[in-house]
Enzyme design. Sequence first.
Site, short mmCIF file in Angstrom:
data_model
loop_
_atom_site.label_atom_id
_atom_site.label_comp_id
_atom_site.label_asym_id
_atom_site.label_seq_id
_atom_site.Cartn_x
_atom_site.Cartn_y
_atom_site.Cartn_z
N CYS A 2 0.85 -1.17 0.00
CA CYS A 2 0.00 0.00 0.00
C CYS A 2 0.89 1.23 0.00
O CYS A 2 2.10 1.13 0.20
CB CYS A 2 -0.87 0.01 1.25
SG CYS A 2 -1.74 -1.54 1.47
N ARG A 27 1.91 1.08 -6.19
CA ARG A 27 2.13 0.14 -5.09
C ARG A 27 0.85 -0.61 -4.70
O ARG A 27 0.89 -1.61 -4.00
CB ARG A 27 2.62 0.88 -3.85
CG ARG A 27 4.07 1.25 -3.94
CD ARG A 27 4.45 2.06 -2.74
NE ARG A 27 5.85 2.35 -2.76
CZ ARG A 27 6.77 1.63 -2.11
NH1 ARG A 27 6.42 0.59 -1.41
NH2 ARG A 27 8.04 1.96 -2.18
N TRP A 75 -3.70 -2.13 -1.44
CA TRP A 75 -3.63 -3.41 -2.14
C TRP A 75 -4.10 -4.42 -1.12
O TRP A 75 -3.43 -4.69 -0.14
CB TRP A 75 -2.19 -3.69 -2.56
CG TRP A 75 -2.02 -4.88 -3.45
CD1 TRP A 75 -2.10 -4.93 -4.80
CD2 TRP A 75 -1.71 -6.22 -3.04
NE1 TRP A 75 -1.87 -6.21 -5.26
CE2 TRP A 75 -1.64 -7.02 -4.20
CE3 TRP A 75 -1.51 -6.84 -1.80
CZ2 TRP A 75 -1.35 -8.39 -4.16
CZ3 TRP A 75 -1.24 -8.20 -1.76
CH2 TRP A 75 -1.16 -8.95 -2.93
N ASN A 101 0.34 0.45 6.31
CA ASN A 101 0.91 -0.37 5.24
C ASN A 101 1.59 -1.55 5.93
O ASN A 101 2.48 -1.33 6.76
CB ASN A 101 1.91 0.51 4.48
CG ASN A 101 2.61 -0.23 3.36
OD1 ASN A 101 2.21 -1.33 2.99
ND2 ASN A 101 3.66 0.37 2.83
N GLY A 102 1.17 -2.76 5.65
CA GLY A 102 1.77 -3.93 6.31
C GLY A 102 0.69 -4.89 6.76
O GLY A 102 -0.46 -4.79 6.34
N GLU A 485 12.05 -14.72 -18.06
CA GLU A 485 11.68 -13.31 -17.87
C GLU A 485 10.69 -12.84 -18.95
O GLU A 485 9.73 -12.13 -18.65
CB GLU A 485 12.96 -12.45 -17.86
CG GLU A 485 12.75 -10.95 -17.78
CD GLU A 485 12.02 -10.47 -16.53
OE1 GLU A 485 11.76 -11.28 -15.62
OE2 GLU A 485 11.67 -9.28 -16.49
N LYS A 489 6.95 -11.39 -18.16
CA LYS A 489 6.48 -10.08 -18.61
C LYS A 489 5.12 -10.21 -19.29
O LYS A 489 4.21 -9.45 -19.04
CB LYS A 489 7.46 -9.42 -19.59
CG LYS A 489 8.74 -8.89 -19.02
CD LYS A 489 8.60 -7.67 -18.15
CE LYS A 489 8.31 -8.00 -16.72
NZ LYS A 489 9.36 -8.30 -15.82
N GLU A 492 2.29 -11.06 -16.79
CA GLU A 492 1.96 -9.98 -15.86
C GLU A 492 1.04 -8.93 -16.45
O GLU A 492 0.13 -8.46 -15.78
CB GLU A 492 3.25 -9.25 -15.42
CG GLU A 492 4.05 -9.99 -14.40
CD GLU A 492 5.18 -9.12 -13.88
OE1 GLU A 492 6.05 -8.76 -14.68
OE2 GLU A 492 5.19 -8.81 -12.68
N HIS A 508 11.17 -32.90 -23.37
CA HIS A 508 10.84 -33.73 -22.21
C HIS A 508 9.43 -33.45 -21.69
O HIS A 508 9.10 -33.83 -20.57
CB HIS A 508 11.87 -33.52 -21.09
CG HIS A 508 13.25 -33.90 -21.50
ND1 HIS A 508 13.64 -35.21 -21.65
CD2 HIS A 508 14.33 -33.15 -21.84
CE1 HIS A 508 14.90 -35.26 -22.05
NE2 HIS A 508 15.35 -34.02 -22.18
#
Length: 612
Positions: A2, A27, A75, A101-102, A485, A489, A492, A508
């Site tokens: 947050c 955030r 968030w 925040n936490g 990566e 990307k 996301e 495989h």
Amino acid sequence: MCGIVGYIGKKDCVRFLVDGLKRVEYRGYDSAGIFVYREKDKRSTLVKNVGKIAELEKSIDSSVVGNIGIAHTRWATHGEPNHDNSHPHVSNNGSIYLVHNGIIENYTSLKKKLEKHGFSFYSETDTEILVNLIQLHYTGDIEKAVKEALLEVKGTYGIGVFSLNEPDKLIAARLGSPLLIGIGKNENYFASDPASVVKKTAEVVYMQDREIAVITKESVVHKTLDDEVLKKNIETIAFELSDIEKSGYDHFMLKEIFEQPKTITDSMRGRLLLEEGTTKLGGLSEHPEIYRALINAEKIYIVACGTSWHSALIGEYMLEEYAKIPVEVEYASEFRYRDPIITPKTVVIAISQSGETADTLAAIKEAKRKGAVVIGICNVVGSTISKETDAGVYLHAGPEIGVASTKAFTSQVIVLALITIDIARRKNLSFRQGYKMVKELKILPSLAESILENSNTIKEIAKKFSSARNFLYLGRGYNFPVALEGALKLKEISYIHAEGYPAAEMKHGPIALIDENMPVIFIAIKDTIYDKVVTNIKEVKARNGVVISIASYGDDEIDKISDYVIKIPDTTNLLSPVLTVIPLQLLAYYIAVEKRFNVDMPRNLAKSVTVE
Ligand code: AGP
């Protein structure tokens, strides 16, 4: 996850608080709220709304005024994003307001305790428990009540508190969630991120764990939770306002992708010693004992999450090949709960863009508990991880706002290469080899620039594949982590399922997925394993897969076996990920834009993950 902001002064602060929240919206962005108090008529107003800050703004009219205020963008962790669960939270008697925040881990037992005292709750949040715990302890001194409440709390917090009974001050406190105080003239601020205050002041004091600050218009007093008064250093924010603005780009992510020639340069600035065929990192050489431990390490663990974990994998390849030190790369979230073997000659490297990732921080603490020397590679100056580690190297990539990390990744690879070259040169890397690598580093920004100039080709390919449901990314050696990566990307920001694999591993299992609907991205540059990758491409083509190759300029053979080719310049093997990742960042970006998604604020994600 947050973002919090606070102001105390003589001016109306509503605009400042809303703008401050916007700066940290990346955030967390599922709901937001603001509480303001106007001293002259003791008027207080609380406004909250679900959704982005723009939604909150719609609920703020001219009646919302105040010269003291606290604000929050959320968030969600405890309870879905709705009006009641949004911050600021208010205590049962309506006198104390809190932004947090936490996570309060023992909130269930604290809730039971409060219920016994007759408290009731309107939300599902742990924050509402904390604000009432403060009320329970309140006997006329808000500072004392906050301290006493925090001593009962298990978990993490960065908080801002206001009491209607003592409206001349704000209280801020932190444990595990970033918090800083901005110093103004007859006004002061608190914020979880310097970006929220940089427009007003460049002078900040970074709070550390278990510290509390009593903030008035004229002063800030820093103390420990045990009441010891602290003398804190005032630091200068290391970036400017323009660094955190879009500067004409449609999204921060695009700006940050295009910034890479500059950020790569900045990560190397003053660190290349061409004449000696080596590199030098002040953050390590200024701590000779720590650096010696790294050079002589018998084992290195690199701990990180997400994109930083991918750069760590590249670091493993580099350090083993050139510095000849065995390396194990661990997800920080796993490392912290396993029992990793730490001997006196084990060194842990923690990589984090934000420097605030809870899992990485916990892994560092675990490593230190076991006696390891811990070195940090961070982007954010003054971040918790940069302070918790014994020594470290900053990326100097500038603020990264886009939730999908791009420029931090390339800078992490650069910094890992710089460390590798310096250690290797002290061991058995020859001057000639070192010189060649440093020369390649020097021209890398212009090579990156040439890939960006070709962005239209990638945009066209993106248009063709925006409706694909799955993607496979394949690479080998240094470019296997780049495949991971690239897939991350895409997932996301475009919400397309994508998997990264070592190219040879495809046969495989994943080969079963390949048909005419499966785009397969190959990183097939002209390196030592090029021929092997070509064989893997043929295996995909034989099964009607659609091949998009990232290949070297001048390689005409690849055109014959691929459906689409993105050509890039060559560089030395350990630096190639810096170049191969750029087309993959652009591809993910353009596909997400094509699908009309909010690239900078993808669903469910937050920029720095400060919860477990
Ligand atoms: C990358 O695009 C991510 N959003 C995420 O995986 C990120 O890399 C991870 O959370 C680690 O963050 P850090 O580098 O700030 O520690």
